[in-house]
Design an enzyme around this catalytic site. Structure first.
Site, mmCIF file in Angstrom:
data_model
loop_
_atom_site.group_PDB
_atom_site.id
_atom_site.type_symbol
_atom_site.label_atom_id
_atom_site.label_comp_id
_atom_site.label_asym_id
_atom_site.label_seq_id
_atom_site.Cartn_x
_atom_site.Cartn_y
_atom_site.Cartn_z
ATOM 1 N N ASP A 91 5.711 -2.795 7.086
ATOM 2 C CA ASP A 91 6.977 -2.162 6.272
ATOM 3 C C ASP A 91 7.960 -1.947 7.356
ATOM 4 O O ASP A 91 9.031 -1.555 6.768
ATOM 5 C CB ASP A 91 6.467 -0.889 5.808
ATOM 6 C CG ASP A 91 5.639 0.424 6.642
ATOM 7 O OD1 ASP A 91 6.228 0.092 7.979
ATOM 8 O OD2 ASP A 91 4.693 0.902 6.393
ATOM 9 N N HIS A 106 0.368 -7.333 12.491
ATOM 10 C CA HIS A 106 0.278 -8.229 11.157
ATOM 11 C C HIS A 106 1.510 -8.600 10.530
ATOM 12 O O HIS A 106 1.747 -8.873 9.604
ATOM 13 C CB HIS A 106 -0.495 -7.329 9.986
ATOM 14 C CG HIS A 106 -1.705 -7.043 10.417
ATOM 15 N ND1 HIS A 106 -2.399 -6.139 9.759
ATOM 16 C CD2 HIS A 106 -2.640 -7.466 11.433
ATOM 17 C CE1 HIS A 106 -3.614 -5.876 10.201
ATOM 18 N NE2 HIS A 106 -3.800 -6.853 11.125
ATOM 19 N N CYS A 114 9.988 -19.932 3.823
ATOM 20 C CA CYS A 114 9.613 -20.897 2.999
ATOM 21 C C CYS A 114 8.631 -22.090 3.818
ATOM 22 O O CYS A 114 8.937 -22.494 5.018
ATOM 23 C CB CYS A 114 10.750 -21.933 2.879
ATOM 24 S SG CYS A 114 10.336 -23.535 2.093
ATOM 25 N N CYS A 117 10.016 -25.769 4.486
ATOM 26 C CA CYS A 117 11.149 -26.258 5.391
ATOM 27 C C CYS A 117 11.644 -25.136 6.310
ATOM 28 O O CYS A 117 12.266 -25.422 7.268
ATOM 29 C CB CYS A 117 12.536 -26.425 4.428
ATOM 30 S SG CYS A 117 13.360 -24.802 4.019
ATOM 31 N N CYS A 141 15.433 -25.808 0.062
ATOM 32 C CA CYS A 141 14.848 -27.025 -0.558
ATOM 33 C C CYS A 141 14.002 -27.007 -1.820
ATOM 34 O O CYS A 141 13.613 -28.227 -2.206
ATOM 35 C CB CYS A 141 13.597 -27.462 0.629
ATOM 36 S SG CYS A 141 12.165 -26.481 0.662
ATOM 37 N N GLY A 179 -3.850 7.028 11.164
ATOM 38 C CA GLY A 179 -3.800 6.421 9.740
ATOM 39 C C GLY A 179 -4.448 4.885 9.797
ATOM 40 O O GLY A 179 -4.021 4.195 8.952
ATOM 41 N N SER A 181 -8.008 2.907 9.062
ATOM 42 C CA SER A 181 -9.634 3.102 8.706
ATOM 43 C C SER A 181 -10.278 2.468 9.994
ATOM 44 O O SER A 181 -11.561 2.697 10.075
ATOM 45 C CB SER A 181 -9.855 2.539 7.469
ATOM 46 O OG SER A 181 -9.372 1.662 7.602
HETATM 47 P P1 NAD Z 1 -6.172 1.268 5.533
HETATM 48 O O1 NAD Z 1 -5.659 1.220 4.361
HETATM 49 O O2 NAD Z 1 -7.252 0.511 5.792
HETATM 50 O O3 NAD Z 1 -6.518 2.735 5.984
HETATM 51 C C1 NAD Z 1 -5.672 3.799 5.974
HETATM 52 C C2 NAD Z 1 -6.312 4.887 6.536
HETATM 53 O O4 NAD Z 1 -5.192 6.153 6.357
HETATM 54 C C3 NAD Z 1 -7.572 5.721 5.711
HETATM 55 O O5 NAD Z 1 -8.515 5.841 6.663
HETATM 56 C C4 NAD Z 1 -7.010 6.914 5.244
HETATM 57 O O6 NAD Z 1 -8.034 7.853 5.117
HETATM 58 C C5 NAD Z 1 -5.889 7.358 6.173
HETATM 59 N N1 NAD Z 1 -4.677 7.878 5.642
HETATM 60 C C6 NAD Z 1 -4.344 7.930 4.372
HETATM 61 N N2 NAD Z 1 -3.160 8.976 4.256
HETATM 62 C C7 NAD Z 1 -3.010 9.418 5.441
HETATM 63 C C8 NAD Z 1 -2.193 10.262 6.110
HETATM 64 N N3 NAD Z 1 -1.144 10.994 5.235
HETATM 65 N N4 NAD Z 1 -2.296 11.017 7.488
HETATM 66 C C9 NAD Z 1 -3.233 10.154 8.075
HETATM 67 N N5 NAD Z 1 -4.218 9.447 7.598
HETATM 68 C C10 NAD Z 1 -3.904 8.977 6.304
HETATM 69 O O7 NAD Z 1 -5.238 0.731 6.506
HETATM 70 P P2 NAD Z 1 -5.460 0.022 7.778
HETATM 71 O O8 NAD Z 1 -6.515 0.113 8.396
HETATM 72 O O9 NAD Z 1 -4.110 -0.112 8.282
HETATM 73 O O10 NAD Z 1 -5.599 -1.763 7.163
HETATM 74 C C11 NAD Z 1 -4.981 -2.175 5.905
HETATM 75 C C12 NAD Z 1 -4.127 -3.296 6.510
HETATM 76 O O11 NAD Z 1 -3.220 -3.615 5.389
HETATM 77 C C13 NAD Z 1 -3.201 -3.131 7.374
HETATM 78 O O12 NAD Z 1 -3.873 -3.758 8.466
HETATM 79 C C14 NAD Z 1 -1.713 -3.620 7.142
HETATM 80 O O13 NAD Z 1 -1.806 -5.042 7.550
HETATM 81 C C15 NAD Z 1 -1.878 -3.769 5.545
HETATM 82 N N6 NAD Z 1 -1.171 -2.646 4.969
HETATM 83 C C16 NAD Z 1 0.291 -2.094 5.363
HETATM 84 C C17 NAD Z 1 0.783 -1.353 4.676
HETATM 85 C C18 NAD Z 1 2.255 -0.774 5.347
HETATM 86 O O14 NAD Z 1 2.855 -1.676 6.108
HETATM 87 N N7 NAD Z 1 2.680 0.369 5.071
HETATM 88 C C19 NAD Z 1 0.235 -0.707 3.760
HETATM 89 C C20 NAD Z 1 -1.013 -1.209 3.183
HETATM 90 C C21 NAD Z 1 -1.588 -2.245 3.701
HETATM 91 ZN ZN ZN Z 2 12.785 -24.448 1.671
#
Ligand code: NAD
Ligand code: ZN
Length: 241
Positions: A91, A106, A114, A117, A141, A179, A181
């Site tokens: 994000d 990630h 794209c 191209c 393209c 934050g 899992s």
């Molecule tokens: P996840 O969604 O698997 O786990 C998120 C964890 O955060 C959970 O265990 C939850 O209990 C905890 N959580 C929720 N709210 C919280 C808070 N306010 N404070 C502290 N902890 C909190 O996330 P992940 O392990 O990062 O894996 C999901 C994948 O999906 C990521 O690797 C990412 O690439 C992608 N993703 C990214 C975004 C983003 O960019 N914001 C959002 C969703 C998913």
């Molecule tokens: Zn293109």
């Protein structure tokens, strides 16, 4: 006193900015089938279904702003306590909060490429045309495989970012996990690399994680509330005891 601290963040740190996590309470996986949405196989077979979901979900992600958790980490970096934030998030909110050294495991969801191209453009520009063009087409393209530069399920991780994350973990004098899992590789592995090299592990998450038993400190709480407190104590170690 830590001077080579490293943070590893997951979707949970951005939850308080209004971006839902995948797993956990309020997680997107309870609304969408991730296999339909964010695997590379599905995207290549049917980019329209990806962008249909993105049309709904994208505006909130693009409008999101860093919360006190993101700012606390950039404050720790400025104070010389933290050398990097390794993130699974796509994000861009760590950068918005001012963190200089962000390792994106990630990739980034803020740019779209794209696949025909190679032209890149901003996610915001692509997002704007979804209301009249699904799937969106390349402006150069005309190709119909415009893919965010985020790593989809089934795609390889960016090797350089993973290598840098592991190097930082090996040299860390404290590892702060926020934050995540901690159930997918390499997110689950990086804190263990640090712990094996002797760094104390701090896990801050809303729910238990599989790495809690290896942690010196486990904090069950919200990142936006707890991180400013951690940062304050790290930056002013003599106060508050
Ligand atoms: P996840 O969604 O698997 O786990 C998120 C964890 O955060 C959970 O265990 C939850 O209990 C905890 N959580 C929720 N709210 C919280 C808070 N306010 N404070 C502290 N902890 C909190 O996330 P992940 O392990 O990062 O894996 C999901 C994948 O999906 C990521 O690797 C990412 O690439 C992608 N993703 C990214 C975004 C983003 O960019 N914001 C959002 C969703 C998913
Ligand atoms: Zn293109």
């Amino acid at each position: 006193m830590a001077t080579r601290g490293v943070a590893l963040t997951g979707a949970g740190i951005s939850a308080e900015s209004g971006i839902p996590t995948f797993r956990g309470e309020g997680g997107l996986w309870r609304q969408y089938d991730p296999v339909k949405v964010a695997t590379i196989e599905n995207f290549m077979a049917d980019p329209r279904s990806y962008w249909e979901v993105a049309r709904e979900r994208g505006p909130a992600v693009l409008a999101a702003e860093p919360n006190p958790g993101h700012y606390a980490l950039s404050g720790l970096e400025k104070a010389g306590r933290l050398v990097a934030v390794i993130t699974q998030n796509t994000d861009g909110l760590h950068q918005d909060a001012g963190t200089e050294n962000v390792i994106e495991l990630h990739g980034s969801g803020r740019t779209v490429e794209c696949l025909d191209c190679g032209t890149r453009e901003s996610r915001a520009d692509v997002q704007r045309r979804l209301d009249f063009q699904l799937p969106p087409r390349c402006r150069i393209c005309g190709g119909s495989f415009l893919k965010p530069t985020a790593v989809f399920f089934g795609e390889p991780m960016p090797e350089a970012a993973v290598a840098e994350a592991i190097r930082l973990a090996e040299q860390a004098d404290v590892m702060l996990v926020v934050g995540s899992s901690l159930v997918v590789y390499p997110a689950a592995e990086i804190p263990l690399v640090a712990a094996r090299a002797g760094a104390p592990l701090i896990v801050l998450n809303a729910e238990p994680t599989p790495l809690d038993r290896f942690a010196e400190v486990v904090i069950r709480g919200r990142a936006g509330e707890v991180l400013p407190e951690i940062a304050y104590r790290a930056i002013n170690p003599s106060e508050g005891e």
